[in-house]
Design a protein around this motif. Structure first.
Motif, PDB file in Angstrom:
ATOM      1  N   ASP A 123       3.597   4.314   3.183  1.00  0.00           N
ATOM      2  CA  ASP A 123       4.069   3.234   2.319  1.00  0.00           C
ATOM      3  C   ASP A 123       4.121   1.963   3.162  1.00  0.00           C
ATOM      4  OD1 ASP A 123       5.719   2.564  -0.391  1.00  0.00           O
ATOM      5  OD2 ASP A 123       6.580   1.506   1.322  1.00  0.00           O
ATOM      6  N   TYR A 124       3.490   0.905   2.690  1.00  0.00           N
ATOM      7  CA  TYR A 124       3.466  -0.351   3.444  1.00  0.00           C
ATOM      8  C   TYR A 124       3.886  -1.503   2.532  1.00  0.00           C
ATOM      9  CZ  TYR A 124       1.772  -4.463   5.906  1.00  0.00           C
ATOM     10  OH  TYR A 124       1.698  -5.692   6.524  1.00  0.00           O
ATOM     11  N   ARG A 125       4.882  -2.243   3.000  1.00  0.00           N
ATOM     12  CA  ARG A 125       5.313  -3.460   2.327  1.00  0.00           C
ATOM     13  C   ARG A 125       6.166  -4.267   3.289  1.00  0.00           C
ATOM     14  NH1 ARG A 125       8.574  -1.572  -2.710  1.00  0.00           N
ATOM     15  NH2 ARG A 125       7.037   0.124  -2.645  1.00  0.00           N
ATOM     16  N   ASP A 126       6.211  -5.572   3.062  1.00  0.00           N
ATOM     17  CA  ASP A 126       7.026  -6.477   3.899  1.00  0.00           C
ATOM     18  C   ASP A 126       6.734  -6.288   5.385  1.00  0.00           C
ATOM     19  OD1 ASP A 126       8.258  -7.453   1.581  1.00  0.00           O
ATOM     20  OD2 ASP A 126       9.776  -5.864   1.641  1.00  0.00           O
ATOM     21  N   HIS A 127       5.453  -6.126   5.722  1.00  0.00           N
ATOM     22  CA  HIS A 127       5.019  -5.993   7.115  1.00  0.00           C
ATOM     23  C   HIS A 127       5.621  -4.787   7.824  1.00  0.00           C
ATOM     24  CE1 HIS A 127       4.322 -10.541   6.755  1.00  0.00           C
ATOM     25  NE2 HIS A 127       3.144  -9.932   6.699  1.00  0.00           N
ATOM     26  N   LEU A 128       5.919  -3.733   7.078  1.00  0.00           N
ATOM     27  CA  LEU A 128       6.475  -2.525   7.672  1.00  0.00           C
ATOM     28  C   LEU A 128       5.717  -1.311   7.126  1.00  0.00           C
ATOM     29  CD1 LEU A 128       8.715  -1.493   9.587  1.00  0.00           C
ATOM     30  CD2 LEU A 128      10.134  -1.122   7.553  1.00  0.00           C
ATOM     31  N   LEU A 129       5.137  -0.528   8.041  1.00  0.00           N
ATOM     32  CA  LEU A 129       4.397   0.674   7.690  1.00  0.00           C
ATOM     33  C   LEU A 129       5.269   1.891   7.942  1.00  0.00           C
ATOM     34  CD1 LEU A 129       1.772   2.177   6.906  1.00  0.00           C
ATOM     35  CD2 LEU A 129       1.156   2.128   9.340  1.00  0.00           C
ATOM     36  N   ARG A 130       5.553   2.628   6.872  1.00  0.00           N
ATOM     37  CA  ARG A 130       6.290   3.886   6.989  1.00  0.00           C
ATOM     38  C   ARG A 130       5.326   5.019   6.697  1.00  0.00           C
ATOM     39  NH1 ARG A 130       9.583   0.445   3.964  1.00  0.00           N
ATOM     40  NH2 ARG A 130      11.562  -0.113   4.973  1.00  0.00           N
ATOM     41  N   SER A 131       5.336   6.031   7.560  1.00  0.00           N
ATOM     42  CA  SER A 131       4.388   7.126   7.370  1.00  0.00           C
ATOM     43  C   SER A 131       4.980   8.440   7.851  1.00  0.00           C
ATOM     44  CB  SER A 131       3.087   6.850   8.124  1.00  0.00           C
ATOM     45  OG  SER A 131       3.316   6.844   9.525  1.00  0.00           O
TER      46      SER A 131
ATOM     47  N   PHE B 119       3.853  -3.876  11.305  1.00  0.00           N
ATOM     48  CA  PHE B 119       2.417  -4.152  11.356  1.00  0.00           C
ATOM     49  C   PHE B 119       2.083  -5.248  10.362  1.00  0.00           C
ATOM     50  CE2 PHE B 119       0.828  -0.287  13.591  1.00  0.00           C
ATOM     51  CZ  PHE B 119      -0.235  -0.869  14.263  1.00  0.00           C
ATOM     52  N   ASP B 120       1.025  -5.975  10.660  1.00  0.00           N
ATOM     53  CA  ASP B 120       0.456  -6.898   9.690  1.00  0.00           C
ATOM     54  C   ASP B 120      -0.872  -6.325   9.227  1.00  0.00           C
ATOM     55  OD1 ASP B 120      -0.664  -8.937   8.200  1.00  0.00           O
ATOM     56  OD2 ASP B 120       0.138 -10.528   9.474  1.00  0.00           O
ATOM     57  N   LEU B 121      -0.897  -5.774   8.015  1.00  0.00           N
ATOM     58  CA  LEU B 121      -2.105  -5.173   7.462  1.00  0.00           C
ATOM     59  C   LEU B 121      -2.760  -6.087   6.429  1.00  0.00           C
ATOM     60  CD1 LEU B 121      -1.019  -1.429   7.058  1.00  0.00           C
ATOM     61  CD2 LEU B 121      -2.301  -2.502   8.912  1.00  0.00           C
ATOM     62  N   ALA B 122      -2.646  -7.387   6.655  1.00  0.00           N
ATOM     63  CA  ALA B 122      -3.251  -8.336   5.722  1.00  0.00           C
ATOM     64  C   ALA B 122      -4.750  -8.092   5.584  1.00  0.00           C
ATOM     65  CB  ALA B 122      -2.995  -9.759   6.200  1.00  0.00           C
ATOM     66  N   LEU B 123      -5.237  -8.165   4.355  1.00  0.00           N
ATOM     67  CA  LEU B 123      -6.661  -7.973   4.092  1.00  0.00           C
ATOM     68  C   LEU B 123      -7.446  -9.257   4.280  1.00  0.00           C
ATOM     69  CD1 LEU B 123      -6.352  -5.723   0.923  1.00  0.00           C
ATOM     70  CD2 LEU B 123      -6.543  -5.031   3.315  1.00  0.00           C
ATOM     71  N   SER B 124      -6.758 -10.378   4.332  1.00  0.00           N
ATOM     72  CA  SER B 124      -7.405 -11.666   4.596  1.00  0.00           C
ATOM     73  C   SER B 124      -6.447 -12.518   5.418  1.00  0.00           C
ATOM     74  CB  SER B 124      -7.770 -12.379   3.286  1.00  0.00           C
ATOM     75  OG  SER B 124      -6.597 -12.695   2.554  1.00  0.00           O
TER      76      SER B 124
ATOM     77  N   LEU C  68       0.846  -1.196   0.000  1.00  0.00           N
ATOM     78  CA  LEU C  68       0.000   0.000   0.000  1.00  0.00           C
ATOM     79  C   LEU C  68       0.876   1.240   0.000  1.00  0.00           C
ATOM     80  CD1 LEU C  68      -2.374  -1.142   2.896  1.00  0.00           C
ATOM     81  CD2 LEU C  68      -2.757  -1.463   0.446  1.00  0.00           C
ATOM     82  N   ARG C  69       0.442   2.250  -0.737  1.00  0.00           N
ATOM     83  CA  ARG C  69       1.141   3.531  -0.695  1.00  0.00           C
ATOM     84  C   ARG C  69       0.165   4.629  -1.100  1.00  0.00           C
ATOM     85  NH1 ARG C  69       3.025   0.772  -4.985  1.00  0.00           N
ATOM     86  NH2 ARG C  69       4.710  -0.046  -3.718  1.00  0.00           N
ATOM     87  N   GLY C  70       0.413   5.831  -0.598  1.00  0.00           N
ATOM     88  CA  GLY C  70      -0.470   6.920  -0.964  1.00  0.00           C
ATOM     89  C   GLY C  70      -0.236   8.153  -0.119  1.00  0.00           C
TER      90      GLY C  70
END
Length: 255
Positions: free
Chosen positions: A29-37, A57-62, A5-7
Motif C-alpha cells: 500500500d503506497y500513499r503520502d510518500h510512504l510504502l507499506r508492504s 519513498f517517492d514513487l511519483a510517475l512523473s 498504489l495498493r495490491g
C-alpha cells in the motif's frame, strides 16, 4: 506526481541467473510518500519467513526526484521461527544438502541515513555441501546481534572435514544501504578446497576483512598445510625434441 498504489501479488518459480526464488507472496500500500508492504516466503506450503516494512519513498510517475529515498522514519521487521535452512537450496544451485535451523527476530528503525537495529538471529546445526569446492561445511553454529548501527557476532563457528573456522566482529551500516565490514576470520587446518585430481587447499591463519562489499580489503597472515596442486597435464604429455631431424615435419618453417 502523487499516486496511490495498493495490491497483492505472488511470485512462483522466479529465477535470475543462479538465483531461484521460493514462493513469495506480497501485499503493498503506497500513499503520502510512504510504502507499506508485507513479504512472506513459503516452502512446501508453509510460511517460513515474514518481512513487514514501512519505507519513506517517492514513487511519483512523473517529475520524480533524482533520489527517491526520502527522509523520515522507517521500519523493517523480519521474523522466522525454526526456519529450515533447506530453503536456501531454492535460492542457489551452488549448495546441496543444506541443513540447520534459523531463528530470526530482527528490527530496523530510524531512517535511511541513520538506521537503528535491534533483535537477534540464531543459527544452529547448519551445514551445506559446496560441490564446486568439493567440501562440506558444517556443523555451523552462532548468533548475530542487531545493536545500534551494527550487526555483530561474538563467534560463528564453521566445522570442516578436519579443522574449523571462526568468524567474529560484524558489519556496520553507515547508511542502510552502505555496509562497512569489520570481520576477523581465524582458520585452523580448515579445508577450503578439496577437488580430486585438481586442487586441495587446507589453511591455518588469521585475517581481517574490512572495507565494503564492493571494495573489500583482506589483511593478515596464514599458511597452507597438506595442500596439493595436481599437474596431470604435465605428467601425461610427451616431451618432443624439435631439434631432432626425425621430428622436422612437426616444425612450421613458415612462422
Amino acid at each position: 506526481g502523487a499516486p496511490e498504489l495498493r495490491g497483492t501479488g505472488a511470485l512462483t518459480g522466479g529465477a535470475f541467473g543462479d538465483f531461484q526464488a521460493p514462493l513469495i507472496r506480497s501485499a503493498f500500500d503506497y500513499r503520502d510518500h510512504l510504502l507499506r508492504s508485507n513479504l512472506t516466503f513459503w516452502r512446501t506450503g508453509q510460511p517460513v519467513v515474514e518481512v513487514d516494512a514501512s519505507l519513506p519513498f517517492d514513487l511519483a510517475l512523473s517529475g520524480a526526484p533524482a533520489r527517491r529515498r526520502l527522509p523520515g522514519p522507517l521500519t523493517i521487521l523480519a521474523t522466522g521461527d525454526s526456519v529450515d535452512l533447506a530453503i536456501i537450496e531454492a535460492f542457489t544451485p551452488n549448495l546441496r544438502r543444506v541443513t540447520g535451523i534459523l531463528d530470526m527476530d530482527a528490527r530496523v528503525e530510524g531512517s535511511w541515513a541513520n538506521p537503528r537495529l535491534a533483535g537477534e538471529v540464531r543459527l544452529r546445526d547448519g551445514g551445506a555441501d559446496v560441490p564446486a569446492l568439493g567440501v562440506r561445511y558444517g556443523p555451523m553454529t552462532g548468533s548475530f546481534r542487531f545493536r545500534g548501527d551494527s550487526i555483530v557476532t561474538e563467534k560463528l563457528t564453521v566445522q570442516g572435514k578436519s579443522g574449523a573456522l571462526t568468524i567474529t566482529g560484524g558489519v556496520r551500516l553507515e547508511e542502510l544501504t552502505r555496509p562497512v565490514l569489520g570481520l576477523t576470520i581465524s582458520a585452523r587446518e580448515f579445508d577450503l578446497i578439496d577437488v580430486d585430481d585438481y586442487l586441495k587447499v587446507r589453511a591455518t591463519g588469521n585475517v581481517r576483512l574490512s572495507g565494503t562489499p564492493s571494495h573489500p580489503v583482506l589483511t593478515g597472515i596464514g599458511r597452507l598445510t597438506r595442500s596439493v596442486v595436481f599437474f596431470s597435464d604435465l605428467i601425461t604429455k610427451d616431451i618432443v625434441n624439435l631439434e631432432d631431424p626425425l621430428n622436422a615435419d612437426l616444425v612450421d618453417t613458415l612462422q
